[in-house]
Motif scaffolding. Structure first.
Motif, PDB file in Angstrom:
ATOM      1  N   ARG A 284      33.671  37.104  46.229  1.00  0.00           N
ATOM      2  CA  ARG A 284      32.661  37.394  46.189  1.00  0.00           C
ATOM      3  C   ARG A 284      32.348  38.253  44.653  1.00  0.00           C
ATOM      4  O   ARG A 284      31.264  38.042  43.998  1.00  0.00           O
ATOM      5  CB  ARG A 284      31.651  37.185  46.835  1.00  0.00           C
ATOM      6  N   LEU A 285      32.564  39.662  44.966  1.00  0.00           N
ATOM      7  CA  LEU A 285      32.447  40.548  44.206  1.00  0.00           C
ATOM      8  C   LEU A 285      32.861  40.217  42.621  1.00  0.00           C
ATOM      9  O   LEU A 285      34.259  39.349  41.814  1.00  0.00           O
ATOM     10  CB  LEU A 285      33.134  41.751  44.863  1.00  0.00           C
ATOM     11  N   ARG A 286      32.600  41.017  41.635  1.00  0.00           N
ATOM     12  CA  ARG A 286      32.330  40.641  40.576  1.00  0.00           C
ATOM     13  C   ARG A 286      33.074  41.816  39.948  1.00  0.00           C
ATOM     14  O   ARG A 286      33.624  41.521  39.264  1.00  0.00           O
ATOM     15  CB  ARG A 286      31.097  40.447  39.998  1.00  0.00           C
ATOM     16  N   TYR A 287      33.241  42.660  40.957  1.00  0.00           N
ATOM     17  CA  TYR A 287      33.661  44.165  39.818  1.00  0.00           C
ATOM     18  C   TYR A 287      34.561  44.666  40.416  1.00  0.00           C
ATOM     19  O   TYR A 287      35.197  45.637  39.674  1.00  0.00           O
ATOM     20  CB  TYR A 287      32.319  44.754  39.035  1.00  0.00           C
ATOM     21  N   SER A 288      33.862  44.914  42.006  1.00  0.00           N
ATOM     22  CA  SER A 288      34.711  46.151  42.455  1.00  0.00           C
ATOM     23  C   SER A 288      35.422  45.618  43.029  1.00  0.00           C
ATOM     24  O   SER A 288      35.431  44.513  43.388  1.00  0.00           O
ATOM     25  CB  SER A 288      33.591  46.410  42.884  1.00  0.00           C
TER      26      SER A 288
ATOM     27  N   LYS B 119      27.565  48.826  37.898  1.00  0.00           N
ATOM     28  CA  LYS B 119      28.373  47.297  38.290  1.00  0.00           C
ATOM     29  C   LYS B 119      28.392  47.401  39.987  1.00  0.00           C
ATOM     30  O   LYS B 119      28.747  46.426  40.505  1.00  0.00           O
ATOM     31  CB  LYS B 119      29.551  47.983  37.722  1.00  0.00           C
ATOM     32  N   ILE B 120      28.885  49.088  40.428  1.00  0.00           N
ATOM     33  CA  ILE B 120      29.003  48.472  41.688  1.00  0.00           C
ATOM     34  C   ILE B 120      27.810  48.364  42.426  1.00  0.00           C
ATOM     35  O   ILE B 120      27.735  47.788  43.884  1.00  0.00           O
ATOM     36  CB  ILE B 120      29.928  50.036  41.947  1.00  0.00           C
TER      37      ILE B 120
ATOM     38  N   ILE C  64      25.627  41.825  45.667  1.00  0.00           N
ATOM     39  CA  ILE C  64      26.207  40.815  46.854  1.00  0.00           C
ATOM     40  C   ILE C  64      26.812  40.950  47.817  1.00  0.00           C
ATOM     41  O   ILE C  64      26.307  40.010  48.965  1.00  0.00           O
ATOM     42  CB  ILE C  64      26.821  40.385  45.555  1.00  0.00           C
TER      43      ILE C  64
ATOM     44  N   GLU D 232      25.767  46.630  41.334  1.00  0.00           N
ATOM     45  CA  GLU D 232      25.208  45.008  41.955  1.00  0.00           C
ATOM     46  C   GLU D 232      26.398  44.327  42.576  1.00  0.00           C
ATOM     47  O   GLU D 232      25.817  43.297  43.395  1.00  0.00           O
ATOM     48  CB  GLU D 232      26.131  44.232  40.561  1.00  0.00           C
ATOM     49  N   ASP D 233      27.646  44.558  42.748  1.00  0.00           N
ATOM     50  CA  ASP D 233      28.155  44.284  43.566  1.00  0.00           C
ATOM     51  C   ASP D 233      28.314  44.518  45.221  1.00  0.00           C
ATOM     52  O   ASP D 233      27.758  43.337  45.309  1.00  0.00           O
ATOM     53  CB  ASP D 233      29.603  44.818  43.903  1.00  0.00           C
TER      54      ASP D 233
ATOM     55  N   LEU E  85      34.651  49.989  49.080  1.00  0.00           N
ATOM     56  CA  LEU E  85      34.549  49.237  48.076  1.00  0.00           C
ATOM     57  C   LEU E  85      34.544  50.334  46.972  1.00  0.00           C
ATOM     58  O   LEU E  85      34.132  51.637  47.660  1.00  0.00           O
ATOM     59  CB  LEU E  85      32.748  48.884  47.982  1.00  0.00           C
TER      60      LEU E  85
ATOM     61  N   LEU F  78      34.877  51.567  42.524  1.00  0.00           N
ATOM     62  CA  LEU F  78      35.347  50.970  41.460  1.00  0.00           C
ATOM     63  C   LEU F  78      35.303  52.182  40.849  1.00  0.00           C
ATOM     64  O   LEU F  78      35.189  53.111  40.572  1.00  0.00           O
ATOM     65  CB  LEU F  78      34.047  49.988  41.096  1.00  0.00           C
TER      66      LEU F  78
END
Length: 656
Positions: free
Chosen positions: A550-554, A580-581, A587, A583-584, A565, A567
């Protein structure tokens, strides 16, 4: 002295006429009628009562008075020898009355012709109540009567299990017969208290110690510098001799230790790495209720927590073979039983050692019983009741972790189906490569190496890394049974019969907390997987397996319920990196809410890592939901490992 004071607090000494009081619990009786004062004993309980003094009544003639005292539970220590002498008569008027005549160790009287016609009476009374030491008995499996076992086991008609259709009744049949065999073939022994002995201690060491002590006494007496030097030399010799003896003894023990179990036993004997025993002072019923009440779900109106809707948003694997539990073979039962090393006894009172010794006779019937569970999907009710042992999380003992002690047969069955599920997951590579918990060839160390190597590589490239260590609160106890079963069906492609068995395994479980042989009432569990079980950790890994995609960046790495987690980003992009982190993390927060899990921001930490030559100072914040995660220089990771930074510049990871 403390022991004596505790004992005397339950001792009542009543002086009848003018004798002094040794100890009396806020009750002083002086020059009062003896029978009226005895009524005070009815309101206060005393372990020992002693009445001493001059009754002004000759007990040699008035036998009814003695009988009256006896009816009250008081007995005269002396009822025949006079204590008062005149020119015309002798009488017994000075007396000790006690509630426990067996506690009188000594009684005597002395004449006092210089100042009294009364004899001086005295006694020695044992008022120190030593608590009885609990005698622990155990089954001595080294002395099993195998002749009786072979005879009795063949007298049982084991084939009756084929006519029993209920798994509960089959388990009852097996348990009752095995308990009968246990009682009639395994002797019960009570260990004798043995004085601890130092195996390295020898007669030569004892003689050297005696020589040292003699030199010490001579020096203390004469205060001669030469004698003092002699004592110091002998003291050094004693210490060196003892150290050599210890080293030689334990070196020999390590050479004889052929496996890791014996080596660790030797290490514990030395005292290295031993953990102090924390005394548990809690009410079992209250602690059992707290275990169940501590796993509250998070509620958020903006998050959908319907399990069916959660599954509809879960990415599914491509079509592959449906998982079905395979028929269990006798070799599977044998390997499952023998692979369990723990000798913990569940509530069925069946000892693992005895079950293993009877396997050659009962293996086929146990196999039939296990296959009945698979075909019917009915998990035995008895196996669902756990004996929970609370284990302190820290030395202060304020928080406890519930560890379930399950019956041996239950663990053997779990071992078999765990093996089948694991083989299926490994064959189709269904578990995320970012999950290191409860998997073969994966451990805390491999999880640390994976994360450390990524961070080190990014540091070499001149990048900074934001590492977030997330803490789940009681994650194992919050697993939603309905959601887990839906994930097994839609995400892992379990068949309906396989899902039914897992659901039956999870639902309607009960537990009782045991503290110092006191068992609490049974309470029902509506969620969670039993900690201490074999299948529970694997089911939890499958429950959270849909988080990494599900994560986008990390990047992410999970060990059981511990989430790492991280990044990496260039120094000029630090603001975008934090966005970005965050945002994750949003999520992850939404996923945790939807899966009935609770992330604790107060116990979570964030570390900013970069090259030693790049001093990064930022005012950015890491958020989980709307709460800040603390930016720290040092944090504990994966329980036994540490992530340490120096001024937020450099990272090193190592195991304790």
């Amino acid at each position: 002295m403390r022991k004596l004071n505790q004992s005397l607090s339950s001792l009542l000494l009543i002086p009848v006429k003018f004798y002094w009081v040794v100890h009396i619990d806020q009750i002083v009786i002086y020059r009062m009628n003896i029978f009226s004062t005895l009524s005070l004993l009815n309101s206060v309980h005393y372990d020992d009562v002693i009445i001493a003094g001059d009754l002004n009544s000759n007990l040699l003639k008035e036998k009814t008075l003695i009988e009256s005292f006896n009816s009250m539970g008081l007995y005269g220590v002396n009822t025949t020898i006079p204590t008062h002498y005149t020119t015309t008569s002798n009488s017994l008027i000075d007396i000790f009355l006690v509630s426990k005549s067996d506690n009188v160790l000594l009684y005597d009287q002395l004449s006092m012709p210089c100042f009294s016609k009364h004899d001086l009476i005295f006694l020695t009374y044992d008022a120190v109540h030593t608590p009885e030491q609990k005698q622990t008995s155990y089954f001595n499996f080294n002395k099993i009567n195998y002749d009786t076992l072979a005879s009795e086991i063949h007298n049982i008609d084991w084939s009756k299990i084929y006519d029993i259709y209920s798994t509960d009744d089959q388990l009852t049949f097996l348990s009752e017969n095995l308990l009968y065999l246990l009682d009639c073939t395994v002797p019960i022994c009570t260990p004798r208290p043995r004085k601890a002995q130092n195996c390295w201690f020898s007669e030569s060491i004892k003689k050297l110690i005696d020589k040292r002590d003699l030199a010490y006494r001579r020096w203390k007496r004469f205060k001669c510098p030469m004698l003092h030097e002699e004592y110091r030399t002998l003291r050094t010799d004693v210490n060196k001799t003892i150290n050599r003896a210890k080293a030689g003894y334990y070196a020999n023990k390590f050479r004889q230790a052929t496996d890791s179990k014996k080596k660790w036993k030797t290490i514990r004997e030395i005292g290295v790495g031993s953990t102090p025993i924390v005394e548990i002072d809690a009410n079992p019923d209250e602690l059992n209720a707290s275990f169940l009440n501590s796993t509250t779900y998070l509620e958020d109106n903006n998050i959908e927590t319907n399990p069916v809707n959660v599954i509809s948003n879960t990415p599914a694997f491509p079509d592959f073979t449906t998982f079905e539990f395979a028929c269990i073979r006798p070799i599977d039962v044998y390997e499952g039983c023998m692979s369990i090393k723990s000798n913990a006894v569940g509530l069925d009172n069946l000892h693992p050692k005895f079950i293993k010794s009877t396997l050659p006779y009962t293996l086929s019937y146990i196999t039939y019983f296990f296959n009945t569970i698979l075909t019917t999907g009915k998990y035995p009710t008895t196996w669902k009741h756990s004996k929970v042992i609370p284990v302190p999380k820290s030395k202060n003992g304020n928080e406890y972790r519930p560890i379930s002690i399950l019956p041996f047969f239950s663990k053997a069955f779990e071992k078999i189906i765990h093996k089948q599920i694991s083989a299926y997951l490994n064959e189709h590579r269904l578990l995320s490569s970012k999950q290191s918990g409860f998997r073969p060839r994966h451990s805390c160390v491999t999880a640390l190496i994976d994360v450390t190597e990524d961070i080190r590589s990014n540091i070499d490239d001149g990048l900074a890394t934001c590492l977030v260590l997330l803490d789940h609160s009681k994650a194992f106890d919050c697993v939603n049974h309905e959601l887990l079963c839906l994930k097994l069906k839609h995400y892992f492609n379990f068949s309906a019969s396989a899902v039914l068995l897992v659901k039956n395994y999870l639902c309607q479980r009960t537990q009782s907390v045991v503290i110092k042989d006191i068992m609490s009432k049974s309470l029902q569990l509506n969620k969670g997987v039993p900690q201490g079980s074999i299948l529970g950790p694997l089911l939890f890994s499958m429950y959270i397996n849909d988080l990494p995609p599900r994560l986008r960046y990390s990047s992410i790495h999970i060990y059981a319920d511990d989430v790492q987690l991280y990044l990496s980003f260039a120094k000029p992009e630090i603001r975008q990196g934090f966005l970005k982190i965050n945002e994750d993390l949003g999520i992850i927060s939404n996923w945790a809410h939807a899966n009935y899990l609770n992330i604790n921001p107060k116990k979570s930490n964030c570390i900013l890592i970069s090259n030693r030559n790049h001093n990064i100072i930022t005012e950015e914040h890491v958020l989980i939901g709307e709460q800040h995660i603390q930016l720290v220089e040092k944090a504990k990771n994966l329980a036994s490992a540490k992530v340490v930074t120096s001024n937020l510049l450099f990272v090193s990871m190592f195991c304790d």
